[in-house]
Design a protein around this motif. Structure first.
Motif, PDB file in Angstrom:
ATOM      1  N   ALA A  33       0.817  -1.213   0.000  1.00  0.00           N
ATOM      2  CA  ALA A  33       0.000   0.000   0.000  1.00  0.00           C
ATOM      3  C   ALA A  33       0.849   1.260   0.000  1.00  0.00           C
ATOM      4  CB  ALA A  33      -0.937  -0.006   1.210  1.00  0.00           C
ATOM      5  N   ASP A  34       2.095   1.170   0.503  1.00  0.00           N
ATOM      6  CA  ASP A  34       2.950   2.355   0.540  1.00  0.00           C
ATOM      7  C   ASP A  34       3.692   2.590  -0.771  1.00  0.00           C
ATOM      8  OD1 ASP A  34       4.894   0.396   0.494  1.00  0.00           O
ATOM      9  OD2 ASP A  34       5.698   0.830   2.488  1.00  0.00           O
ATOM     10  N   GLY A  35       3.392   1.780  -1.792  1.00  0.00           N
ATOM     11  CA  GLY A  35       3.995   1.975  -3.101  1.00  0.00           C
ATOM     12  C   GLY A  35       5.224   1.133  -3.370  1.00  0.00           C
ATOM     13  N   THR A  36       5.771   0.491  -2.357  1.00  0.00           N
ATOM     14  CA  THR A  36       6.926  -0.375  -2.561  1.00  0.00           C
ATOM     15  C   THR A  36       6.459  -1.762  -3.009  1.00  0.00           C
ATOM     16  OG1 THR A  36       6.946  -1.063  -0.241  1.00  0.00           O
ATOM     17  CG2 THR A  36       8.263   0.869  -0.833  1.00  0.00           C
ATOM     18  N   ARG A  37       7.399  -2.546  -3.502  1.00  0.00           N
ATOM     19  CA  ARG A  37       7.039  -3.902  -3.918  1.00  0.00           C
ATOM     20  C   ARG A  37       7.987  -4.911  -3.279  1.00  0.00           C
ATOM     21  NH1 ARG A  37       8.664  -4.753 -10.292  1.00  0.00           N
ATOM     22  NH2 ARG A  37      10.910  -4.396 -10.076  1.00  0.00           N
ATOM     23  N   VAL A  38       7.483  -6.135  -3.167  1.00  0.00           N
ATOM     24  CA  VAL A  38       8.202  -7.207  -2.481  1.00  0.00           C
ATOM     25  C   VAL A  38       8.344  -8.381  -3.437  1.00  0.00           C
ATOM     26  CG1 VAL A  38       8.195  -8.771  -0.498  1.00  0.00           C
ATOM     27  CG2 VAL A  38       7.212  -6.469  -0.274  1.00  0.00           C
ATOM     28  N   LEU A  39       9.584  -8.855  -3.621  1.00  0.00           N
ATOM     29  CA  LEU A  39       9.833 -10.018  -4.463  1.00  0.00           C
ATOM     30  C   LEU A  39       9.395 -11.282  -3.711  1.00  0.00           C
ATOM     31  CD1 LEU A  39      11.060 -11.288  -7.023  1.00  0.00           C
ATOM     32  CD2 LEU A  39      13.278 -11.266  -5.861  1.00  0.00           C
ATOM     33  N   ASP A  40       8.463 -12.014  -4.294  1.00  0.00           N
ATOM     34  CA  ASP A  40       7.863 -13.176  -3.641  1.00  0.00           C
ATOM     35  C   ASP A  40       8.732 -14.405  -3.888  1.00  0.00           C
ATOM     36  OD1 ASP A  40       6.280 -15.139  -2.569  1.00  0.00           O
ATOM     37  OD2 ASP A  40       4.466 -14.611  -3.681  1.00  0.00           O
ATOM     38  N   ALA A  41       9.679 -14.662  -2.992  1.00  0.00           N
ATOM     39  CA  ALA A  41      10.638 -15.749  -3.183  1.00  0.00           C
ATOM     40  C   ALA A  41      10.120 -17.094  -2.707  1.00  0.00           C
ATOM     41  CB  ALA A  41      11.943 -15.422  -2.464  1.00  0.00           C
ATOM     42  N   ILE A  42       8.914 -17.119  -2.126  1.00  0.00           N
ATOM     43  CA  ILE A  42       8.353 -18.392  -1.637  1.00  0.00           C
ATOM     44  C   ILE A  42       6.981 -18.679  -2.253  1.00  0.00           C
ATOM     45  CG2 ILE A  42       9.642 -18.251   0.524  1.00  0.00           C
ATOM     46  CD1 ILE A  42       6.871 -17.541   1.854  1.00  0.00           C
ATOM     47  N   SER A  43       6.687 -17.983  -3.363  1.00  0.00           N
ATOM     48  CA  SER A  43       5.438 -18.238  -4.089  1.00  0.00           C
ATOM     49  C   SER A  43       4.209 -18.143  -3.188  1.00  0.00           C
ATOM     50  CB  SER A  43       5.478 -19.617  -4.755  1.00  0.00           C
ATOM     51  OG  SER A  43       6.526 -19.694  -5.696  1.00  0.00           O
TER      52      SER A  43
END
Length: 421
Positions: A33-43
């Motif tokens: 929601a704060d505009g950042t993104r997270v790489l989903d390394a565990i699907s």
């Protein structure tokens, strides 16, 4: 956002910081929601295979929702369920001819356990024991907790759990102990089924064992008339390098459980596949031999349509090539830790890579786990260690550069949190 009333899974709310909100998913990323993104390394708990919101799966959901929603599946059927069952029978190891739908990995295993006990009761040779593998995990319902490892996760519910026979995990150099123990416990003809996670034990610490052990377990099961249940909830849909892990052992289990990647991780659905012999044991003019199991959302048409789209992706796109490439990248990433003093036991099977951080206080409940999780999240990475066990189980769309970033951060975590031998 106002104060949340949500009780999150596997979360000690008294210790956790504010839980971030995700507003969008795409490919290998979660957008906050704060505009950042997270790489989903565990699907996202091992469910997303091709990447978040694959357009073909999303389109199938939209199209089906325009004409179908939930239909009672006792006494009715629909095209998405029929087509998907035919596709699953064609994709699965040979001999699995019947498909029973449910809605999660745990329920697919509950179905399998009930099928096994019902089979022996209905053929007039009742057996009551289930054989399990040490460190196994099969879900959080009563039956699945009973056949999983006992410990802090289910200690409060011990009065509800049934007894099982346990064989040791086939650790390297000790595989024969596993086989000998299974042969011993199956010899008395009380065991209805052996349930295993083929090749990789997920929640037990990403423990890995060779396909030849699985093949030998199947031989012993056949010799004693014990059914083999393959819990492919996590290992299925390419995670171990083949569509189903059982393929690498060249075996067909008597019952196979699938969920997670069944819909590409987009919407909940599960299926339990069984042999014709198991179905025929329940097929009768005597209603008492009915298989008494269901859930309100059995064979949800929208979920079945999503799963059909996933099957079409497997048929039409170079998914196998992507999996092979990802497996090679994972193996290459792990090689940099061969001489790293902060890590031990690097291992990989297919697209799954794992390694253990040397820690002063290892174990699932040790403080190192939450510290590592917070550290990775601060770097924009979703890595959820199993205590001091770090693993990467990413969607197949992840790039080499993104994996390099993950392995770079794991190296940094070792220097910050690890202990030398």
């Amino acid at each position: 956002m106002s104060q949340s009333r949500v009780w999150h899974p596997f979360t000690q709310h008294a210790l956790e910081p504010a839980i971030p909100e995700i507003v969008r998913t795409e490919g290998a990323y979660l957008h906050r929601a704060d505009g950042t993104r997270v790489l989903d390394a565990i699907s996202s708990w091992w469910v997303v295979t091709h990447g978040h919101r694959h357009p073909r799966i999303v389109k199938a959901i939209e199209t089906t929702a325009a004409s179908l929603d939930q239909i009672i599946f006792a006494g009715f059927t629909h095209e998405p369920a029929e087509r998907l069952a035919e596709a699953l029978v064609n994709l699965a190891p040979p001999g699995l001819d019947w498909v029973f739908y449910s809605d999660s990995g745990s329920t697919s295993v509950e179905v399998a356990l009930k099928m096994a006990l019902g089979y022996f009761r209905n053929i007039g040779a009742p057996r009551s024991r289930i054989v399990v593998m040490e460190h196994g995990y099969h879900g959080d319902t009563i039956g699945t907790m009973s056949v999983g490892a006992r410990g802090v996760f289910n200690a409060a519910y011990e009065p509800l759990l049934f007894e099982v026979d346990t064989i040791p995990f086939p650790a390297a150099g000790r595989e024969q102990e596993t086989l000998d123990r299974f042969e011993a416990v199956s010899r008395d003809q009380r065991a209805a089924a052996l349930i295993v996670e083929p090749l990789v034990l997920g929640a037990g610490g990403m423990l890995m064992y060779p396909a030849r052990v699985l093949a030998e377990l199947k031989k012993i099961a056949d010799a004693s008339g014990t059914l083999l249940i393959a819990d492919e909830v996590m290992t299925g849909w390419g995670r171990t390098g083949t569509l189903f892990a059982c393929e690498q052992a060249n075996i067909s289990p008597d019952i196979l459980c699938t969920s997670k990647g069944l819909t590409g991780g987009t919407i909940p659905l599960a299926a339990t596949l069984a042999t014709d012999a198991i179905f025929q044991a329940h097929y009768s003019t005597d209603r008492k031999r009915t298989f008494f199991h269901s859930s309100s959302y059995t064979a949800n048409p929208i979920a079945c349509a999503a799963a059909l789209a996933n099957v079409e992706i497997w048929n039409d796109e170079p998914v196998a090539e992507r999996i092979t490439a990802l497996g090679a990248l994972q193996a290459a990433g792990l090689r940099r830790f061969s001489d790293n003093p902060f890590f031990t036991d690097t291992r990989a099977t297919g697209t799954i890579a794992a390694l253990d951080l040397r820690a002063a206080s290892p174990g699932y409940l040790a403080e190192i786990g939450p510290k590592l999780r917070a550290f990775f999240l601060d770097q924009g990475l979703l890595v959820r260690p199993l205590g001091n066990v770090l693993y990467l189980l990413p969607p197949y769309c992840i790039t080499g550069d993104e994996l390099d970033r993950l392995y770079d951060t794991i190296e940094e975590a070792g220097e910050r949190f690890g202990s030398k031998p």
